[in-house]
Enzyme design. Structure first.
Site, PDB file in Angstrom:
ATOM      1  N   LYS A   1       8.246  17.977  65.948  1.00  0.00           N
ATOM      2  CA  LYS A   1       9.564  17.407  65.336  1.00  0.00           C
ATOM      3  C   LYS A   1      10.781  18.090  65.831  1.00  0.00           C
ATOM      4  CE  LYS A   1       6.778  15.383  62.517  1.00  0.00           C
ATOM      5  NZ  LYS A   1       5.551  15.798  62.400  1.00  0.00           N
TER       6      LYS A   1
ATOM      7  N   ASP B   1       2.102   4.784  64.748  1.00  0.00           N
ATOM      8  CA  ASP B   1       1.850   5.760  63.525  1.00  0.00           C
ATOM      9  C   ASP B   1       2.134   4.821  62.133  1.00  0.00           C
ATOM     10  OD1 ASP B   1       2.232   7.698  61.401  1.00  0.00           O
ATOM     11  OD2 ASP B   1       2.154   9.301  62.602  1.00  0.00           O
TER      12      ASP B   1
ATOM     13  N   ASP C   1      -3.887   8.080  60.973  1.00  0.00           N
ATOM     14  CA  ASP C   1      -2.815   7.166  60.609  1.00  0.00           C
ATOM     15  C   ASP C   1      -2.486   6.772  61.857  1.00  0.00           C
ATOM     16  OD1 ASP C   1      -1.569   9.561  61.515  1.00  0.00           O
ATOM     17  OD2 ASP C   1      -0.087   9.349  60.232  1.00  0.00           O
TER      18      ASP C   1
HETATM   19  N1  GDD Z   1      -7.756  16.986  56.236  1.00  0.00           N
HETATM   20  C1  GDD Z   1      -6.440  17.113  56.536  1.00  0.00           C
HETATM   21  N2  GDD Z   1      -5.812  18.414  56.033  1.00  0.00           N
HETATM   22  N3  GDD Z   1      -5.760  16.214  57.160  1.00  0.00           N
HETATM   23  C2  GDD Z   1      -4.448  16.421  57.280  1.00  0.00           C
HETATM   24  C3  GDD Z   1      -3.792  17.515  56.729  1.00  0.00           C
HETATM   25  C4  GDD Z   1      -4.533  18.539  56.003  1.00  0.00           C
HETATM   26  O1  GDD Z   1      -3.915  19.678  55.442  1.00  0.00           O
HETATM   27  N4  GDD Z   1      -2.324  17.339  56.981  1.00  0.00           N
HETATM   28  C5  GDD Z   1      -2.211  16.347  57.508  1.00  0.00           C
HETATM   29  N5  GDD Z   1      -3.399  15.545  57.660  1.00  0.00           N
HETATM   30  C6  GDD Z   1      -3.729  14.300  58.530  1.00  0.00           C
HETATM   31  C7  GDD Z   1      -3.162  13.004  58.284  1.00  0.00           C
HETATM   32  O2  GDD Z   1      -3.668  12.516  57.003  1.00  0.00           O
HETATM   33  C8  GDD Z   1      -2.633  12.306  59.144  1.00  0.00           C
HETATM   34  O3  GDD Z   1      -3.892  11.434  59.491  1.00  0.00           O
HETATM   35  C9  GDD Z   1      -2.964  13.395  60.350  1.00  0.00           C
HETATM   36  O4  GDD Z   1      -3.230  14.644  59.759  1.00  0.00           O
HETATM   37  C10 GDD Z   1      -1.391  13.611  60.990  1.00  0.00           C
HETATM   38  O5  GDD Z   1      -0.628  14.062  59.749  1.00  0.00           O
HETATM   39  P1  GDD Z   1       0.863  13.390  59.562  1.00  0.00           P
HETATM   40  O6  GDD Z   1       1.498  13.911  58.360  1.00  0.00           O
HETATM   41  O7  GDD Z   1       0.815  11.891  59.795  1.00  0.00           O
HETATM   42  O8  GDD Z   1       1.576  14.119  60.678  1.00  0.00           O
HETATM   43  P2  GDD Z   1       2.822  13.314  61.563  1.00  0.00           P
HETATM   44  O9  GDD Z   1       2.835  11.723  61.854  1.00  0.00           O
HETATM   45  O10 GDD Z   1       4.226  13.704  60.660  1.00  0.00           O
HETATM   46  O11 GDD Z   1       2.695  13.830  62.946  1.00  0.00           O
HETATM   47  C11 GDD Z   1       1.520  14.440  63.699  1.00  0.00           C
HETATM   48  O12 GDD Z   1       1.309  13.016  64.409  1.00  0.00           O
HETATM   49  C12 GDD Z   1       1.990  12.405  65.355  1.00  0.00           C
HETATM   50  C13 GDD Z   1       1.733  11.231  65.972  1.00  0.00           C
HETATM   51  O13 GDD Z   1       1.502  10.241  65.050  1.00  0.00           O
HETATM   52  C14 GDD Z   1       1.536  15.378  64.756  1.00  0.00           C
HETATM   53  O14 GDD Z   1       0.605  15.426  65.270  1.00  0.00           O
HETATM   54  C15 GDD Z   1       2.813  14.929  65.700  1.00  0.00           C
HETATM   55  O15 GDD Z   1       2.496  15.706  66.902  1.00  0.00           O
HETATM   56  C16 GDD Z   1       2.388  13.592  66.474  1.00  0.00           C
HETATM   57  O16 GDD Z   1       3.144  13.205  67.436  1.00  0.00           O
HETATM   58 MG    MG Z   2       1.373  10.340  61.024  1.00  0.00          MG
END
Ligand code: GDD
Ligand code: MG
Length: 364
Positions: free
Chosen positions: A157, A217, A106
């Site tokens: 977070k 993001d 994303d």
């Molecule tokens: N296959 C799979 N299975 N993908 C997953 C799962 C899962 O269980 N959970 C999350 N994802 C995918 C989401 O679709 C997304 O593309 C990515 O992993 C990150 O998940 P988000 O839910 O968007 O996390 P975030 O934005 O709160 O935090 C993450 O991204 C940040 C940067 O954008 C973390 O990696 C943070 O450390 C980082 O700063």
């Molecule tokens: Mg994200």
């Protein structure tokens, strides 16, 4: 070189846009987000890509197929239940044979992946994490580094009282295959909360690749709209699919000669823009849109096949597929899911989020 892209999240913060569409393929400038990501990878000669999927998996595969259209080979791994970011990676382990790239699906960025891979090799790292500066690190994974760019601490977070830097995990990693051995099979595991901290406790070489590339993001409607504003106004310098003209009009679209278009605006194919319509950029309008006379549209993203009647006013809003805004209705700062109908003359409350398939009748 191989890459695993995580595309299995539920994307609840992006609702109602993700009612029927996985976050990974929401349109960005009228093309699925993943198409931008994949073309960016292909540009850095990463051509063997594995998609780790969950939620609405068939839709992603249905659109992207085997990847040959984009000059890459795509494989798909699906989880029955979400395994978390590291569990999803482990689930794809059978496809991986050497040092590889892992990406959050994303994120939109023009990060120099070639330079990052080179940095990883030079440092002989076990893991390299791309970092980007942000204003509010509390929504992300905060990463503290040493002066030698080694990762010193990883804090997912953090609360504001824990914020020690504005540098966060940008969601792009280079990993050695040995990292996979540290993740249990078929178990829900987080790479951010469990695997990275464990690598640090074990004094493994985990490095940070600091970057000032364009980065966002798209996890919320506000960020999604911001991405469009940025791309249309040329803020992402190395994005392959950003428009080069102030106004781009797709094939077979008819614009009435009296319509006023102030760029940056991108209009898809087969659209009809009526008499005296004002289109004020930044604006992305998807294929098949019909916008009738005297309507004013500004700073918005409209997906495919929407119909806007005469004298509609729309500002700073997002419409998913097949929305109908009837004559004289108006909306500012709203997000509509697919197939939403707004009755004639209706003025939507700013900030409204309206789920797919809803009909909103005229305000009393
Ligand atoms: N296959 C799979 N299975 N993908 C997953 C799962 C899962 O269980 N959970 C999350 N994802 C995918 C989401 O679709 C997304 O593309 C990515 O992993 C990150 O998940 P988000 O839910 O968007 O996390 P975030 O934005 O709160 O935090 C993450 O991204 C940040 C940067 O954008 C973390 O990696 C943070 O450390 C980082 O700063
Ligand atoms: Mg994200």
């Amino acid at each position: 070189m191989q890459a695993v892209i995580l595309v299995g999240g539920k994307a609840t913060r992006l609702l109602p846009l993700t009612n029927n569409t996985p976050k990974a393929i929401v349109p960005v400038l009228n093309r699925p987000l993943l198409e931008h990501v994949i073309r960016h990878l292909a540009g850095h000669r990463i051509e063997d890509i594995i998609l780790a999927q969950g939620h609405l998996a068939q839709l992603i595969e249905g659109y992207l197929g085997n990847g040959s259209r984009f000059g890459v080979s795509l494989s798909y791994v699906v989880e029955d239940t979400p395994l978390g970011t590291a569990g999803a990676l482990k689930n794809a382990a059978g496809y991986l044979d050497d040092t590889f790239l892992m990406l959050n699906g994303d994120v939109f960025t023009d990060l120099d992946i070639t330079a990052m891979l080179e940095f990883h090799r030079q440092q002989k790292a076990m893991a390299t994490i791309a970092l980007t500066p942000v204003d509010d690190p509390t929504s992300y994974g905060l990463v503290e580094t040493t002066p030698e760019n080694r990762v010193a601490r990883f804090l997912e977070k953090p609360g504001w009282n824990e914020v020690t830097t504005n540098m966060i995990n940008a969601g792009t990693y280079v990993l050695e295959k040995a990292v996979l051995a540290q993740i249990p099979l078929r178990t829900k595991v987080s790479i951010e909360r469990e695997v990275f901290p464990r690598l640090l406790t074990g004094h493994q070489p985990v490095y940070a690749f600091l970057s000032s590339a364009y980065w966002i993001d798209i996890g919320t409607p506000e960020k999604y709209l911001q991405l469009h504003r940025d791309l249309l106004s040329g803020k992402c310098r190395n994005c392959l699919l950003a428009p080069t003209e102030e106004v781009t009009i797709g094939e077979n679209s008819h614009i009435h000669p009296s319509a006023r278009i102030r760029g940056p605006v991108i209009i898809g194919a087969d659209c009809t823009i009526g008499e005296n319509v004002a289109l004020n950029g930044p604006l992305a309008i998807g294929d098949g849109a019909i916008i009738r006379e005297d309507s004013i549209i500004e700073d918005s993203v409209i997906w495919q096949n929407s119909r806007l009647g005469a004298r509609v006013s729309l500002k700073s809003s997002i419409l998913a597929d097949n929305c109908h805004l009837n004559e004289g209705s108006s909306a500012e700062n709203v997000v509509l899911g697919d197939n939403v109908t707004i009755a004639g003359g209706c003025k939507l409350e700013p900030g409204s989020r309206i789920g797919a398939g809803t009909t909103v009748s005229a305000s009393p």
